[in-house]
Design an enzyme around this catalytic site. Structure first.
Site, PDB file in Angstrom:
ATOM      1  N   GLU A  42       0.819  -1.203   0.000  1.00 12.94           N
ATOM      2  CA  GLU A  42       0.000   0.000   0.000  1.00 12.94           C
ATOM      3  C   GLU A  42       0.859   1.262   0.000  1.00 12.94           C
ATOM      4  O   GLU A  42       0.552   2.233  -0.687  1.00 12.94           O
ATOM      5  CB  GLU A  42      -0.935  -0.018   1.218  1.00 12.94           C
ATOM      6  CG  GLU A  42      -1.909   1.138   1.307  1.00 12.94           C
ATOM      7  CD  GLU A  42      -2.962   1.142   0.199  1.00 12.94           C
ATOM      8  OE1 GLU A  42      -2.985   0.204  -0.599  1.00 12.94           O
ATOM      9  OE2 GLU A  42      -3.736   2.117   0.146  1.00 12.94           O
ATOM     10  N   ASP A  43       1.943   1.258   0.760  1.00 10.97           N
ATOM     11  CA  ASP A  43       2.676   2.512   0.999  1.00 10.97           C
ATOM     12  C   ASP A  43       4.017   2.631   0.285  1.00 10.97           C
ATOM     13  O   ASP A  43       4.654   3.678   0.350  1.00 10.97           O
ATOM     14  CB  ASP A  43       2.938   2.690   2.508  1.00 10.97           C
ATOM     15  CG  ASP A  43       1.645   2.844   3.283  1.00 10.97           C
ATOM     16  OD1 ASP A  43       0.626   3.149   2.646  1.00 10.97           O
ATOM     17  OD2 ASP A  43       1.669   2.652   4.503  1.00 10.97           O
ATOM     18  N   ASP A  79      -2.424  -4.664  13.500  1.00 12.55           N
ATOM     19  CA  ASP A  79      -2.057  -3.389  12.869  1.00 12.55           C
ATOM     20  C   ASP A  79      -2.809  -2.257  13.572  1.00 12.55           C
ATOM     21  O   ASP A  79      -2.238  -1.244  13.969  1.00 12.55           O
ATOM     22  CB  ASP A  79      -2.432  -3.476  11.387  1.00 12.55           C
ATOM     23  CG  ASP A  79      -2.250  -2.165  10.651  1.00 12.55           C
ATOM     24  OD1 ASP A  79      -1.257  -1.472  10.913  1.00 12.55           O
ATOM     25  OD2 ASP A  79      -3.113  -1.851   9.805  1.00 12.55           O
TER      26      ASP A  79
HETATM   27 MN    MN Z   1      -0.058  -0.719   9.285  1.00 13.51          MN
END
Ligand code: MN
Length: 711
Positions: free
Chosen positions: A76-77, A139
């Site tokens: 995602e990042d 998370d």
């Molecule tokens: Mn995370």
């Protein structure tokens, strides 16, 4: 900072087969991928996945989950891809990372949180592997632990989401510790004053009672010793959020809360639980109405324990929870405990994992109480559903296999009826497209649009199907009725008799219809001739000779007073464009009544009309005067017969000429192809006969063209 070797040691403590190089590789991968990225706190970003992995290790999860924890934010990042992860860590880890990534995207999309319950279902549905949910919870737990660094507005949103989505999920799968901690973090963000005040009073209570708690434990131990029942007894701190909840639910003050001091008695066997309960109840006065047996009737998340409240040592009201060690593990770790347990029992790594998943299914399959959000449902049920968003992030749940039209009808029947086109995740998509989880769908509507009978073939929801059928039935009836009335009025005009509803009413009764509409429909369908109905109403009129006794007679100018206009009638219901001569606006046309089907429209010189023996079945029809935008919405199919030279590119130049004239090709049929020539039938969508003539003229100018004519 935890080194990869330390991480490996933590994992090895409960899984001796773990491969150290794999852990090191995942550790390096995430450190490299996140590079110089920073957390809101200013700390290096990669510390976050590292902490998430450690939380998962606390729950003694399998090595794939730990690696997923390490990698969970890389796709995602960062520039890392699922393909890389598949290559380095295998498809299982890749699928888990992909699942967690999808859940993270979902959070960004659904900021409004209007339908927390649906969102929880969505999260479960998207966690096709329960480990996805466990990694997501870990998370979220670490994010909540460090939430004070996040800007206020975002902090509030994340806390609300945690409270409404993840706390109930953690509770549902029985992860009590996880649930308590998430809930308390969320509470301190959403209600900081209350949290602060309760925390202070709690610590004051524990400080001033520091010796009290110890004394009570000591007293209880003495009692159990005397009764020769071995037991572990400990005091248990309540979280501020759980006290706040109790204060709200029961509407009582802090001081009155009996179970601010709670004690756990842990024994070895189930029989000893009840034995311990007997000991407590025979030594201390019981507070009536507070005893609960969650062993004989476990909570839906498989929580098992005995709860009672007594006036205990030092005359303190205390809550006591009694359970076995095994029950305690499940109560605290939930589904994670299942995996943990099976691990010892089974040799094969695959076997233990599936046993753990089966354990989860068992838990989720137990019937839930009405308060439970998974009411009367099972995890598998969500696999049959697909969850999609409106542009405003409202969630719509549909059965799996539902298409865009089902979605439109789920929003509102009026929206469904007027659907023209749709965008899925911002891209134009066909209406029959089958939806997937998390799709965002934008429906475009138009007031002049109406459901097509075709839609019925690909919708799967009952609502959509019923609405489409209803619309078609209604408009069919309306059209037949209008057409029948027009036919009858035409008869009256032809005989120069004034049309009168009252006279018609006598015919309605005579033909045993309940209303005039039914009579009109029957005329349009060809079951009753308009002329017969007219003669019944005016028996003394001598009918004039029918003007349509043979084809030449009907060669009237269109626009004639007694011709019927097809203005506003939607082709395909009460009237049909014939497939033999493809009539177009501008052509002179004739209607042919076909019993039970309505009217089919032919060009006046169509060969088919020569075979019609009963002239009463022929009607003079005109196109009416559609104009402007209304005209543009009606499309008709014209047919062109072309012959052109067979050489490379000639088909392209033929179709190019058609599209330059704004003709949309509907169908191509090769009737003959030799080494020299192509013979083709081309069906083109056009507005009228003139439009078709333009196209034909344009085709004739193409150099390779031998001939182009209306087919
Ligand atoms: Mn995370």
């Amino acid at each position: 900072m935890t080194t990869p070797h330390e991480l490996y040691e933590l994992l090895k403590a409960y899984d001796p087969h773990v491969n150290e190089s794999l852990i090191v590789a995942a550790y390096d991968f995430t450190v490299r991928a996140h590079g110089a990225q920073l957390r809101a706190s200013g700390a290096p970003y990669y510390l976050h996945p590292l902490e998430v992995a450690k939380i998962l290790i606390d729950y003694k999860l399998d090595v794939q989950s730990i690696i997923t924890g390490l990698l969970h934010d890389t796709v995602e990042d960062t520039v890392a891809t699922i393909e890389e992860i598949t290559e380095l860590f295998g498809p299982e880890v890749a699928a888990l990372v992909e699942g967690v990534t999808k859940l993270s995207r979902l959070e960004i999309q659904s900021e409004h949180l209007k339908q927390a319950e649906n969102l929880r279902k969505l999260v479960v549905a998207m966690s096709t592997d329960i480990r996805v949910l466990l990694v997501k919870l870990a998370d979220r737990l670490h994010n909540m632990r460090t939430i004070q660094f996040v800007p206020l507005e975002k902090r509030m949103r994340i806390a609300r989401e945690t409270k409404e989505i993840y706390v109930p999920l953690a509770e549902r799968i029985g992860m009590q510790n996880m649930k308590d901690e998430l809930e308390d973090h969320a509470f301190s963000v959403l209600n900081p004053q209350a949290h602060e005040s309760i925390s202070q009073r709690l610590s004051h209570l524990y400080e001033s009672n520091g010796t009290t708690v110890d004394t009570i434990i000591k007293d209880l131990l003495i009692v159990f010793n005397k009764e020769s029942l071995p037991a572990d007894i400990n005091g248990r701190k309540k979280t501020p959020s759980s006290i706040w909840r109790k204060m709200q639910n029961k509407n009582i003050a802090f001081e009155q809360l009996a179970d601010i001091m709670a004690f756990r008695i842990i024994v070895d066997t189930l029989a000893q639980c009840y034995e311990a309960l007997g000991i407590i109840h025979s030594h201390y006065p019981v507070i009536p109405g507070r005893f609960k047996d969650f062993i004989s009737t476990p909570k839906p998340n498989n929580y098992k324990s005995l709860h009672t409240v007594v006036i205990g040592p030092l005359n303190h009201r205390i809550e006591i929870q009694i359970r076995t060690r095994d029950m305690h593990m499940v109560n605290e770790y939930g589904v994670a405990a299942h995996w943990h347990y099976k691990q010892g029992g089974e040799a094969s790594t695959d076997g233990r994992q599936y046993a753990w998943l089966r354990g989860l299914m068992d838990i989720l399959e137990q019937t839930a109480t009405p308060e439970e959000f998974l009411e009367h449902t099972k995890l598998e049920m969500f696999q049959d559903q697909v969850f999609c968003f409106t542009p405003k992030s409202d969630l719509i749940a549909l059965p799996r296999g539902a298409c865009v039209i089902d979605f439109a009808y789920a929003l509102h029947s009026a929206i469904g009826n007027q659907t023209v086109s749709a965008k899925i995740n911002g891209k134009l998509a066909p209406l029959r497209t089958i939806l997937s989880n998390g799709d965002q769908i934008e429906i475009q509507t138009s007031k002049s649009q109406h459901p097509s009978p075709e839609w019925e073939r690909f919708v799967i929801t009952g609502k959509a199907r019923a609405q489409i059928r209803r619309f078609i039935r209604q408009s069919k009836r309306q059209q037949f009725s209008e057409l029948g009335k027009n036919l009858l009025m035409k008869c009256f005009r032809h005989e120069h008799v004034e049309y009168c509803e009252k006279t018609i009413q006598t015919a309605v009764e005579h033909y045993h219809f309940t209303c005039s509409e039914d009579l009109f429909v029957s005329i349009a369908e060809g079951y009753h001739a308009a002329k017969d109905v007219f003669l019944y109403c005016h028996p003394h009129t001598k009918p004039k000779a029918t003007p349509t006794s043979d084809v030449p007679v009907i060669k009237k100018k269109s626009g004639d007073k007694v011709s019927l206009s097809i203005n506003g009638l939607i082709p395909g219901m009460a009237i049909h464009m014939s497939g033999c001569c493809h009539p177009l606006p501008g052509d002179r046309i004739v209607g042919l009544i076909i019993t039970g089907r309505g009217i089919s429209i032919h060009t006046y010189d169509c060969d088919h009309l020569q075979d019609v023996d009963n002239a009463d079945r022929l009607l003079d029809i005109s196109w009416g005067h559609l104009s402007g935008p209304e005209r543009a919405q009606h499309h008709y199919v014209g047919r062109i017969k072309v012959t052109f030279v067979n050489k490379p590119g000639s088909l392209a130049s033929m179709t190019g000429a058609i599209s330059k004239q704004a003709g949309n090709i509907m169908n191509l049929k090769v009737t003959n192809r030799t080494t020299d020539f192509w013979d083709l039938l081309v069906d083109v969508e056009v507005q009228d006969a003139q439009h078709l003539s333009h196209i034909i003229a344009a085709l004739r100018t193409v150099p390779i063209m031998v001939s182009a004519d209306r087919g």
